[in-house]
Scaffold this motif. Structure first.
Motif, PDB file in Angstrom:
ATOM      1  N   ARG A  93      63.211  40.123  17.778  1.00 43.32           N
ATOM      2  CA  ARG A  93      62.223  39.328  18.517  1.00 43.32           C
ATOM      3  C   ARG A  93      62.206  37.878  18.043  1.00 43.32           C
ATOM      4  N   ARG A 135      58.196  47.807  20.612  1.00 46.28           N
ATOM      5  CA  ARG A 135      57.356  48.037  21.793  1.00 46.28           C
ATOM      6  C   ARG A 135      57.368  46.860  22.759  1.00 46.28           C
ATOM      7  N   HIS A 136      57.252  45.632  22.236  1.00 45.48           N
ATOM      8  CA  HIS A 136      57.165  44.458  23.103  1.00 45.48           C
ATOM      9  C   HIS A 136      58.500  43.723  23.241  1.00 45.48           C
ATOM     10  N   ALA A 151      59.620  42.623  26.941  1.00 48.94           N
ATOM     11  CA  ALA A 151      58.800  41.547  27.496  1.00 48.94           C
ATOM     12  C   ALA A 151      59.127  40.214  26.837  1.00 48.94           C
TER      13      ALA A 151
END
Length: 398
Positions: free
Chosen positions: A76, A119-120, A123
């Protein structure tokens, strides 16, 4: 094997770093050794850029390559860093669409973030990609959203498939760990039950014989010596059984020494030595009883006789063993008083009988008999369609 897994993990960690270094070398060649498009006028003439702009482009190139190197461990953060560098280069004379390094780096880190970003991750990757690509095409005054969407689908679609696959593997690993934990718990319970069966019976007989020897010591020395000899013999049997159990736990058990309802004399001898009279009646062919059922039937009978020795010494016990077409039936009843003396224990013996029988889908009934005393009725299916594993040489499940 642990060091092999460690080597494999280090190789996986070094893979993105090596890719980042390779991309950095390629990017330096693109900037400082311009290819034909830049020289012929299709792109900016990098030889005319100031040293300041070249330094900026080199720093941005280092940012792209750092993002690629870190995408395995920090996906990320890597995708945000690549997106920021992509946007920053959009304001330089060399747009990120011209050389191959910026777009390659952005695609690689987006793939990694979707596949491994938690999880993110999807996105964050989508926002970083569409925002940076949108700003770049807007500044270049050539917005091509169809191409941007095509690249997104081509990259993030397979990445999402990898993500689902990884999630499935993680679920399988977690399920395997849960099953292993449950198996270890079951094995501990089986070992505890086996220890109870072995020790409880032997100790109960030894305690009674030692008490009898103490009573007879002053009046009947010969009988006292016989009781002490019985204590010694039962003690040897208990030690032998414990050794067999330890052998099985080490994985060295042999099926040649299975306790069996066909060989009850050692068990009956110890019970009779404790002052309990035992009459045994067997009907049917015990040889056709499966080994697992045979051992469990033996342990059930052993526990039932141990309870008699503990709570109703001196009574007469009738044992009926019946091998039917579909099940093995064991009936143990004594002629003692209807209300017998209870021990200070928690009734683990009867619980152990019920647990053994439940493993085979059988039934166990314990309680006061109709004519007095106490009785145990057990039915064990012979079909073998039980949840019980194959017993070891001491009856321990392996």
């Amino acid at each position: 094997m642990g060091w092999l897994r460690g080597v494999g993990r280090r190789r996986r960690d070094l893979g993105p770093v090596a890719a980042g270094l390779a991309l950095f070398g390629f990017g330096l060649a693109e900037i400082y050794v311009p290819l034909a498009p830049y020289v012929e006028g299709d792109g900016p003439d990098l030889t005319e850029l100031s040293d300041g702009w070249m330094a900026v482009l080199t720093v941005l190139l280092a940012g792209y390559c750092l993002a690629v190197a870190a995408c395995g461990a920090y996906p990320r953060v890597a995708v945000v860093l690549a997106g920021v560098c992509f946007i920053a280069q959009s304001f330089t004379p060399l747009l990120p669409e011209s050389p191959a390094t910026p777009l390659t780096a952005l695609i690689v880190v987006c793939f990694a973030c979707v596949a491994m970003g938690g999880r993110h991750g999807p996105a964050i990757a989508a926002v970083s990609y569409f925002v940076s690509a949108g700003i770049e095409t807007t500044i270049a005054d050539e917005p091509d959203w169809a191409f941007i969407a095509f690249v997104a689908l081509a990259v993030m679609g397979p990445a999402y498939a990898v993500r689902m696959r990884r999630a499935q593997v993680e679920r399988l690993v977690a399920l395997a760990a849960e099953r292993e934990t449950a198996a270890r718990t079951d094995e501990r319970l089986r070992v505890a039950r086996e220890l109870h069966d072995i020790v409880s019976h032997g100790v109960a007989v030894m305690v009674l014989q030692a008490g009898a020897a103490q009573v007879m010591l002053g009046s009947d020395a010969r009988q006292a010596h016989e009781s002490l000899d019985a204590v010694q013999e039962v003690g040897r049997d208990v030690v032998t059984e414990l050794r067999r159990l330890l052998v099985v736990l080490r994985g060295e058990g042999s099926l040649e020494r299975l306790p069996s309802l066909r060989h009850l004399e050692p068990l009956l001898t110890g019970v009779r030595a404790a002052g309990v009279r035992v009459d045994v009646t067997a009907n049917g062919d015990l040889g056709r009883v499966p080994a697992a059922v045979d051992v469990s039937g033996y342990r059930v009978l052993q526990e039932a006789l141990t309870n008699v020795v503990k709570h109703a010494p001196g009574v007469t016990v009738s044992v009926a063993i019946d091998v039917g077409h579909t099940d093995l039936r064991i009936h143990v009843v004594n002629d003692g008083p209807r209300i017998v003396r209870r021990s200070d224990g928690s009734g683990l013996g009867l619980t152990g009988i019920s647990e053994r029988v439940e493993l085979f889908g059988g039934t166990a009934t314990t309680g006061p008999g109709k004519g007095g005393g106490f009785e145990v009725r057990v039915e064990l299916p012979l079909s073998g369609n039980s949840a019980a594993p194959m017993p070891s040489s001491t009856g321990a499940s392996v």
